[in-house]
Design a protein around this motif. Structure first.
Motif, PDB file in Angstrom:
ATOM      1  N   LEU A 106     -54.826  16.252  39.197  1.00 59.06           N
ATOM      2  CA  LEU A 106     -54.966  15.797  37.920  1.00 59.06           C
ATOM      3  C   LEU A 106     -56.384  14.869  37.778  1.00 59.06           C
ATOM      4  N   LEU A 107     -56.711  14.026  38.904  1.00 58.98           N
ATOM      5  CA  LEU A 107     -58.133  13.241  38.927  1.00 58.98           C
ATOM      6  C   LEU A 107     -59.231  14.066  38.620  1.00 58.98           C
ATOM      7  N   ASN A 108     -59.357  15.313  39.429  1.00 56.91           N
ATOM      8  CA  ASN A 108     -60.439  16.187  39.212  1.00 56.91           C
ATOM      9  C   ASN A 108     -60.540  16.689  37.700  1.00 56.91           C
ATOM     10  N   GLU A 109     -59.332  16.987  37.329  1.00 53.79           N
ATOM     11  CA  GLU A 109     -59.290  17.675  36.048  1.00 53.79           C
ATOM     12  C   GLU A 109     -59.689  16.446  34.772  1.00 53.79           C
ATOM     13  N   TRP A 110     -59.117  15.423  35.015  1.00 55.53           N
ATOM     14  CA  TRP A 110     -59.361  14.181  34.134  1.00 55.53           C
ATOM     15  C   TRP A 110     -60.741  13.874  34.142  1.00 55.53           C
ATOM     16  N   LEU A 111     -61.513  13.623  35.332  1.00 56.97           N
ATOM     17  CA  LEU A 111     -63.053  13.538  35.314  1.00 56.97           C
ATOM     18  C   LEU A 111     -63.846  14.460  34.662  1.00 56.97           C
ATOM     19  N   VAL A 112     -63.497  16.028  34.894  1.00 55.40           N
ATOM     20  CA  VAL A 112     -64.317  17.036  34.132  1.00 55.40           C
ATOM     21  C   VAL A 112     -63.822  17.009  32.639  1.00 55.40           C
ATOM     22  N   SER A 113     -62.366  16.883  32.022  1.00 56.24           N
ATOM     23  CA  SER A 113     -62.288  16.846  30.797  1.00 56.24           C
ATOM     24  C   SER A 113     -62.544  15.372  30.029  1.00 56.24           C
ATOM     25  N   ALA A 114     -62.388  14.233  30.692  1.00 55.74           N
ATOM     26  CA  ALA A 114     -62.859  12.978  29.807  1.00 55.74           C
ATOM     27  C   ALA A 114     -64.176  12.828  29.901  1.00 55.74           C
ATOM     28  N   PHE A 115     -65.001  13.027  30.992  1.00 54.94           N
ATOM     29  CA  PHE A 115     -66.304  12.485  31.133  1.00 54.94           C
ATOM     30  C   PHE A 115     -67.414  13.767  31.175  1.00 54.94           C
ATOM     31  N   HIS A 116     -66.851  15.057  31.280  1.00 55.18           N
ATOM     32  CA  HIS A 116     -67.933  16.140  31.443  1.00 55.18           C
ATOM     33  C   HIS A 116     -68.417  16.282  32.581  1.00 55.18           C
ATOM     34  N   THR A 117     -67.649  15.814  33.570  1.00 57.08           N
ATOM     35  CA  THR A 117     -68.418  15.852  34.875  1.00 57.08           C
ATOM     36  C   THR A 117     -68.636  17.376  35.468  1.00 57.08           C
ATOM     37  N   GLU A 118     -69.578  17.674  36.229  1.00 56.49           N
ATOM     38  CA  GLU A 118     -69.602  19.028  36.914  1.00 56.49           C
ATOM     39  C   GLU A 118     -69.233  18.724  38.531  1.00 56.49           C
ATOM     40  N   ILE A 119     -68.306  19.714  38.837  1.00 55.75           N
ATOM     41  CA  ILE A 119     -67.818  19.535  40.293  1.00 55.75           C
ATOM     42  C   ILE A 119     -68.513  20.636  41.168  1.00 55.75           C
ATOM     43  N   LYS A 120     -68.546  20.159  42.531  1.00 56.67           N
ATOM     44  CA  LYS A 120     -68.797  21.236  43.456  1.00 56.67           C
ATOM     45  C   LYS A 120     -68.375  20.642  44.734  1.00 56.67           C
ATOM     46  N   VAL A 121     -67.967  21.495  45.489  1.00 55.35           N
ATOM     47  CA  VAL A 121     -67.114  21.180  47.039  1.00 55.35           C
ATOM     48  C   VAL A 121     -68.338  21.028  47.868  1.00 55.35           C
ATOM     49  N   VAL A 122     -68.259  19.815  48.507  1.00 54.91           N
ATOM     50  CA  VAL A 122     -69.461  19.446  49.432  1.00 54.91           C
ATOM     51  C   VAL A 122     -69.266  18.822  50.878  1.00 54.91           C
ATOM     52  N   PHE A 123     -69.906  18.647  51.585  1.00 55.90           N
ATOM     53  CA  PHE A 123     -69.750  18.139  52.901  1.00 55.90           C
ATOM     54  C   PHE A 123     -71.135  17.147  52.873  1.00 55.90           C
ATOM     55  N   PRO A 124     -70.798  16.158  52.289  1.00 51.88           N
ATOM     56  CA  PRO A 124     -71.965  15.378  51.862  1.00 51.88           C
ATOM     57  C   PRO A 124     -72.838  14.393  53.061  1.00 51.88           C
ATOM     58  N   TYR A 125     -71.919  13.753  53.780  1.00 55.82           N
ATOM     59  CA  TYR A 125     -72.611  12.706  54.674  1.00 55.82           C
ATOM     60  C   TYR A 125     -72.086  12.693  56.043  1.00 55.82           C
ATOM     61  N   GLY A 126     -72.098  13.965  56.529  1.00 55.29           N
ATOM     62  CA  GLY A 126     -71.733  14.180  57.948  1.00 55.29           C
ATOM     63  C   GLY A 126     -70.430  14.325  58.555  1.00 55.29           C
ATOM     64  N   ASN A 127     -70.132  14.294  59.511  1.00 51.90           N
ATOM     65  CA  ASN A 127     -68.945  14.607  60.307  1.00 51.90           C
ATOM     66  C   ASN A 127     -68.020  13.303  60.201  1.00 51.90           C
ATOM     67  N   LYS A 128     -68.395  12.210  59.630  1.00 54.00           N
ATOM     68  CA  LYS A 128     -67.428  10.985  59.340  1.00 54.00           C
ATOM     69  C   LYS A 128     -66.599  11.256  58.003  1.00 54.00           C
ATOM     70  N   TYR A 129     -67.364  11.936  57.077  1.00 51.40           N
ATOM     71  CA  TYR A 129     -66.501  12.134  55.762  1.00 51.40           C
ATOM     72  C   TYR A 129     -65.783  13.144  55.406  1.00 51.40           C
ATOM     73  N   GLY A 130     -66.368  14.567  56.089  1.00 49.19           N
ATOM     74  CA  GLY A 130     -65.718  15.566  55.740  1.00 49.19           C
ATOM     75  C   GLY A 130     -66.000  16.465  54.331  1.00 49.19           C
ATOM     76  N   TRP A 131     -64.911  17.133  54.311  1.00 52.28           N
ATOM     77  CA  TRP A 131     -65.247  17.971  52.647  1.00 52.28           C
ATOM     78  C   TRP A 131     -64.621  17.069  51.744  1.00 52.28           C
ATOM     79  N   GLY A 132     -65.417  17.351  50.401  1.00 56.55           N
ATOM     80  CA  GLY A 132     -64.887  16.575  49.363  1.00 56.55           C
ATOM     81  C   GLY A 132     -65.381  17.246  48.059  1.00 56.55           C
ATOM     82  N   VAL A 133     -65.078  16.664  46.898  1.00 57.17           N
ATOM     83  CA  VAL A 133     -65.507  17.148  45.817  1.00 57.17           C
ATOM     84  C   VAL A 133     -66.423  16.243  45.242  1.00 57.17           C
ATOM     85  N   ALA A 134     -67.590  16.443  44.566  1.00 61.48           N
ATOM     86  CA  ALA A 134     -68.793  15.783  44.153  1.00 61.48           C
ATOM     87  C   ALA A 134     -68.406  15.922  42.561  1.00 61.48           C
ATOM     88  N   HIS A 135     -68.477  14.893  42.010  1.00 63.94           N
ATOM     89  CA  HIS A 135     -68.450  14.815  40.512  1.00 63.94           C
ATOM     90  C   HIS A 135     -69.855  14.227  40.099  1.00 63.94           C
TER      91      HIS A 135
END
Length: 136
Positions: free
Chosen positions: A30-59
């Protein structure tokens, strides 16, 4: 530390990340869908900051990072940077749990980074409030 998706060799799908969030999988979706629909964000699955953070969704919106949402075992964490003014705007509207994240943010210039862990409906409501002020 909570369990996240740390295997950098295998990129998870959105469905796998959702399942990993367990009892909070619906809120994750719901949060991912809400960000896309309400604020027109683009999403991408990322491993952004190294091993401490892991996989996430960048908006992102117009190449500007809005937040990262990291899938966790039965939860998820939203990482975002807010200015001091943005924090002050909504502080009194938030539960004590959210206020503590603001009070303990990682300071960076005018404001700082918040790593907000969502585990229940009250947390979900507050993260939407914080993201609304971020996106406005």
């Amino acid at each position: 530390m909570c369990e996240r998706m740390f295997n950098k060799q295998i990129t998870p799908s959105m469905e796998e990340m959702t399942r990993f969030c367990g009892e909070n999988s619906e809120r994750f979706t719901l949060l991912n869908e809400w960000l896309v629909s309400a604020f027109h964000t683009e999403i991408k699955v990322v491993f952004p900051y190294g091993n401490k953070y892991g996989w996430g969704v960048a908006h992102k919106k117009k190449n500007k990072l809005i937040c990262n949402i990291f899938a966790e075992d039965n939860a998820f964490t939203v990482m975002m940077r807010l200015s001091d003014m943005q924090c002050e705007t909504v502080y009194s509207q938030l539960q004590k749990y959210a206020q503590e994240y603001i009070d303990n943010k990682y300071h960076c210039g005018d404001g700082g980074w918040i790593h907000y862990r969502v585990t229940c409906e009250e947390h979900f409501d507050d993260i939407k409030t914080l993201l609304s002020v971020k996106c406005s």
